[in-house]
Design a protein around this motif. Structure first.
Motif, mmCIF file in Angstrom:
data_model
loop_
_atom_site.group_PDB
_atom_site.id
_atom_site.type_symbol
_atom_site.label_atom_id
_atom_site.label_comp_id
_atom_site.label_asym_id
_atom_site.label_seq_id
_atom_site.Cartn_x
_atom_site.Cartn_y
_atom_site.Cartn_z
ATOM 1 N N GLU A 107 83.860 -15.964 -25.798
ATOM 2 C CA GLU A 107 82.529 -16.439 -26.188
ATOM 3 C C GLU A 107 82.554 -16.753 -27.681
ATOM 4 O OE1 GLU A 107 79.204 -13.762 -25.525
ATOM 5 O OE2 GLU A 107 77.779 -15.181 -26.437
ATOM 6 N N ASP A 152 72.014 -15.654 -20.194
ATOM 7 C CA ASP A 152 72.376 -14.596 -21.140
ATOM 8 C C ASP A 152 71.266 -13.546 -21.221
ATOM 9 O OD1 ASP A 152 73.864 -13.304 -23.066
ATOM 10 O OD2 ASP A 152 73.866 -14.964 -24.494
ATOM 11 N N ASN A 171 76.814 -20.284 -26.869
ATOM 12 C CA ASN A 171 75.380 -19.975 -26.814
ATOM 13 C C ASN A 171 74.546 -21.195 -27.190
ATOM 14 O OD1 ASN A 171 75.162 -16.892 -26.433
ATOM 15 N ND2 ASN A 171 76.749 -17.136 -27.992
ATOM 16 N N GLU A 190 75.646 -20.718 -22.405
ATOM 17 C CA GLU A 190 74.811 -19.523 -22.237
ATOM 18 C C GLU A 190 73.402 -19.816 -22.724
ATOM 19 O OE1 GLU A 190 76.516 -15.970 -23.848
ATOM 20 O OE2 GLU A 190 78.355 -16.180 -22.671
ATOM 21 N N LYS A 238 74.509 -12.789 -17.077
ATOM 22 C CA LYS A 238 75.060 -11.839 -18.047
ATOM 23 C C LYS A 238 74.121 -10.655 -18.161
ATOM 24 C CE LYS A 238 77.817 -12.912 -21.491
ATOM 25 N NZ LYS A 238 78.434 -13.439 -22.746
#
Ligand code: C2E
Ligand code: MG
Ligand code: MG
Ligand code: MG
Length: 287
Positions: free
Chosen positions: A59, A176, A114, A146, A197
């Motif tokens: 990530e 997320d 993200n 995400e 997640k």
């Protein structure tokens, strides 16, 4: 409100308010220049596949190296970047840089990026993603975006249209911090996410409190029945890892495996984690 509480209260609050406001203003000004001054970098944290028992990707996590303040954590500048309209260009920089770096990794390594809700709502967001993939030549299958439940707070038709466009490009979508948002679960019915997640707050408590344990179990089973994989974030102890594995969670991520590392340490992390994971205490005993 402070004024209505009387002069004493007002004077009591003023210095603190002033200091935080000043800090905010200063960060805002510096943020506008940080990109041209090349003060951002990406750190990467391993994603670990619990079934294959090996590292399966990273990530990307944004870092701002402020010349005077040192490292400013993303939680402190991303909300400001969103407010002052800087998240678009900043998010585009993140996507381009991360995709470019990921092309140098073994092809089975995924890249998770993200995306802020504000950035996601930009009319040209899909084009930005398509552009980053085209320029880097990274396979869309390796990219996982995400997003958080907050993208569903505004116009859900547009949100769904964007999600479908991205999915049509072959990009995967992960939710997320799952379980911490305000919205109802109905969006799980309207869109086939690829991954949930599980937020670290549930992970942290799953081995201690009955409530969190039940929530984790429910989320994993929900994911499985909807065809979504699950990942537990914030794994810090062997106990948490064993618990998540026993519950049938697909992937894990956390300080136990590795802190986020600069790009120069990626090759070493892959070597370290590609044939399984040995907790530090076990490693120490073996040597
Ligand atoms: P997130 O996406 O939920 O990322 C996970 C955060 O948890 C990261 O914090 C990571 O360093 C931290 N973390 C990982 N493992 C552990 C652990 O075992 N224990 C604990 N206590 N924490 C752990 P970080 O890097 O400070 O990022 C915070 C948030 O900032 C991210 O949360 C994400 O929402 C946002 N963010 C980071 N990079 C970007 C970016 O490029 N774009 C956008 N829009 N947001 C970003
Ligand atoms: Mg994330
Ligand atoms: Mg998270
Ligand atoms: Mg978070």
């Amino acid at each position: 409100r402070a004024k209505m509480e009387g002069r004493g209260t007002w004077r009591f609050f003023e210095p603190a308010m002033d200091a935080s406001l000043q800090r905010r203003r200063a960060i805002e000004l510096d943020l506008r220049e940080a990109m041209v001054k090349d003060e951002f970098s990406l750190f990467y944290q391993p994603l670990y596949d619990l079934h294959l028992d090996r590292i399966c990707g990273f990530e990307a996590l944004l870092r701002w190296h402020h010349p005077k303040r040192g490292l400013v954590p993303p939680d402190q500048f991303i909300p400001i970047a969103e407010e002052i309209g800087l998240i678009g260009p900043l998010g585009e920089w993140v996507l381009n840089r991360a995709c470019e770096q990921a092309t140098t990794w073994p092809s089975e390594m995924k890249l998770a990026v993200n995306v802020s809700a504000v950035q996601f709502r930009d009319a040209d967001f899909t084009d930005v993603v398509v552009g980053a993939l085209a320029t880097s030549k990274l396979s869309p299958r390796r990219l996982e975006l995400e997003i958080t439940e907050s993208v569903f707070l505004a116009n859900s038709n547009e949100t769904l249209a964007t999600l479908h466009k991205l999915k049509a490009q072959g990009v995967r979508i992960a939710l997320d911090d799952f379980g911490t948002g305000y919205s109802s679960l109905s969006y799980l019915r309207s869109f086939p996410f690829d991954k949930l997640k599980i937020d670290k707050s549930f992970v942290r408590d799953a081995t201690a409190t009955h409530g969190s344990k039940s929530i984790v179990r429910a989320v994993i089973s929900l994911g499985r029945s909807l065809g979504m994989t699950t990942i537990a974030e914030g794994i810090e102890t062997v106990e948490q890892l064993d618990h998540m594995r026993a519950e049938g969670c697909n992937e894990a991520q956390g300080f136990l495996f590795s802190h986020p590392v600069p790009v120069t340490e990626i090759a070493a992390k892959i070597l370290e984690l590609r044939n399984g994971f040995k907790p530090a205490s076990v490693k120490a005993m073996a040597s």
